[in-house]
Structures are given as structure tokens and as C-alpha cells.
Design a protein around this motif. Structure first.
Motif, PDB file in Angstrom:
ATOM      1  N   LEU A   1       0.828  -1.209   0.000  1.00  0.00           N
ATOM      2  CA  LEU A   1       0.000   0.000   0.000  1.00  0.00           C
ATOM      3  C   LEU A   1       0.859   1.255   0.000  1.00  0.00           C
ATOM      4  N   VAL A   2       1.964   1.215   0.748  1.00  0.00           N
ATOM      5  CA  VAL A   2       2.857   2.370   0.804  1.00  0.00           C
ATOM      6  C   VAL A   2       3.432   2.686  -0.570  1.00  0.00           C
ATOM      7  N   HIS A   3       3.772   1.638  -1.313  1.00  0.00           N
ATOM      8  CA  HIS A   3       4.421   1.833  -2.615  1.00  0.00           C
ATOM      9  C   HIS A   3       3.435   1.855  -3.784  1.00  0.00           C
ATOM     10  N   LEU A   4       2.153   1.745  -3.494  1.00  0.00           N
ATOM     11  CA  LEU A   4       1.143   1.698  -4.557  1.00  0.00           C
ATOM     12  C   LEU A   4       1.165   2.917  -5.476  1.00  0.00           C
ATOM     13  N   PRO A   5       1.336   4.149  -4.962  1.00  0.00           N
ATOM     14  CA  PRO A   5       1.374   5.303  -5.876  1.00  0.00           C
ATOM     15  C   PRO A   5       2.502   5.259  -6.893  1.00  0.00           C
ATOM     16  N   MET A   6       3.529   4.441  -6.649  1.00  0.00           N
ATOM     17  CA  MET A   6       4.631   4.354  -7.605  1.00  0.00           C
ATOM     18  C   MET A   6       4.231   3.601  -8.867  1.00  0.00           C
TER      19      MET A   6
END
Length: 227
Positions: A48-53
Motif C-alpha cells: 500500500l505504501v508503494h502503490l502510488p509508484m
């Protein structure tokens, strides 16, 4: 440059500063949790933390609009109870930039935290140092290169964020029109190529300065810490 072009530059710098100021403490917290703790659901949190990437920026902006719009689950509460409106405002542009650069900050801070010698923390623990003492006197100072570099790189990235900002905050001159949006608007107008080129040069210069600063500060802090 014309006054409206200077306004776009000023707004871009302000939006980026707000985004990093809001996102960096949360990024440090998320990086610390992912680096130091093992718990069920940790892979899900990491994803979830890296989802915007990996999501298209337009999709991220649309999700922000769904959640933080005046009729969204969080946006409606903020608007009704506190009179805070994020969609189509400069604060919303900062939120969009913060979300898009959050993974960058987390990765930078986490790599720096992973490089901290755990033996130093264990030694401080045996000497009676409490958790907060170890965090603020050992862990965070030793991880400061990654924290600072992550903040600078995130700031430079905010200067070029387009998709999420235009989707969530729109392209309103003087309110939400950052440099990338001003360049886009200039390209849509007849004879706007000169303005677009001028603003692109400013954007390129700011991004280059940000990257050079991140490299310089990273080396400087590592030198001070003896790495």
C-alpha cells in the motif's frame, strides 16, 4: 516572465514545501515500522505504501477525489465539521503531491534505517536508554542522510507532478496551477510555445538544483557520520 508565470513558480514551490512537510513525518514513521517490526500484514502495508509508484497518477488523483472530495467519506467530514475543502484547492495539490512522493521518501528513509548498526541500539538499551531516547539520539541521527535526501528528492519530484494534481486540484490559474500545469496550459493556447519553453527551462533548472542538493547533502552527512 509575466506575473502569472511567476505566480505559477511561487505556487509550485509552496505546494512542494507543504507536501514534503506533511508527508515526511509520516514517511519516517512508515519506514521505521517496515524496517524494525515483523507482523502479520506487513507485506500488505508495504504494498500500500508503494502503490502510488505503480498506479497511473491520474488514477491516484481520481481516488483522492473519491475519498477527499466534498462528498467523499473523509472530504465530507472535513468540509462539514471543520470547513476544510481539499479538492480543487492548493492544499489539495499539496496532498496529491504528498501522496505521489510518499513512496520515494519511505524508500530513502528505510534504506538509511536498514544501514544503522543495530548493535548501537542494543548497547544503548543495555545502558538503560529508553525507546524514545534511542530513537532520537541514535537511530534518527544516523538515518539523517536518508531522511534529508528523501525530502529533497521528494521536493524536486513535486515540482514536476502533473497527473494527480490536475485530476484532484484542477488547473486553476493563481490557485492550483503549478509549473507543469502552466506548461500544459501554454501548449494548449495558440502561440504558447515560447511560454511553455520558458517555463520548462525554469522547471528543468529547479529539478536539477534539487537533485544536486540531494547528492551534496547526502555525501556531506555521510562524511560527518564517518561512512
Amino acid at each position: 516572465m509575466a506575473p502569472e508565470e511567476w505566480e505559477a513558480v511561487r505556487l509550485t514551490l509552496t505546494v512542494a514545501a507543504r507536501a514534503v512537510g506533511f508527508g515526511l513525518p509520516l514517511a519516517v514513521l512508515a519506514a521505521f515500522v517496515l524496517s524494525r517490526y515483523r507482523f502479520p500484514g506487513r507485506p500488505v502495508l508495504n504494498a500500500l505504501v508503494h502503490l502510488p509508484m505503480v498506479l497511473p497518477p491520474v488514477v491516484t488523483g481520481w481516488l483522492l477525489l473519491i475519498i477527499f472530495g466534498v462528498r467523499g467519506p473523509i472530504g465530507a467530514i472535513l468540509n462539514h465539521w471543520f470547513g476544510i475543502r481539499l479538492a480543487f484547492t492548493s492544499a489539495g495539490a499539496s496532498l496529491a503531491c504528498a501522496v505521489m512522493t510518499f513512496p520515494i521518501m519511505v524508500r530513502s528513509v528505510r534504506l538509511s534505517l536498514d544501514a544503522v548498526d543495530a548493535g548501537l541500539e542494543d548497547a544503548a538499551r543495555t545502558l538503560g536508554a529508553r525507546w524514545l531516547d534511542r530513537l532520537f539520539n541514535i537511530t534518527l541521527p544516523l538515518a539523517s542522510p536518508g531522511i534529508l535526501v528523501g525530502a529533497i528528492v521528494a521536493y524536486a519530484t513535486c515540482l514536476g507532478e502533473f497527473g494527480a494534481v490536475i485530476t484532484f486540484a484542477a488547473n486553476i490559474p493563481g490557485q492550483t496551477q503549478t509549473l507543469p500545469l502552466a506548461i500544459y496550459g501554454a501548449l494548449q493556447a495558440p502561440g504558447g510555445e515560447t511560454t511553455a519553453a520558458r517555463l520548462s527551462l525554469v522547471s528543468l533548472t529547479l529539478a536539477l538544483i534539487g537533485l544536486l542538493l540531494s547528492e551534496w547533502f547526502g555525501r556531506r552527512l555521510n562524511s560527518i557520520l564517518g561512512r
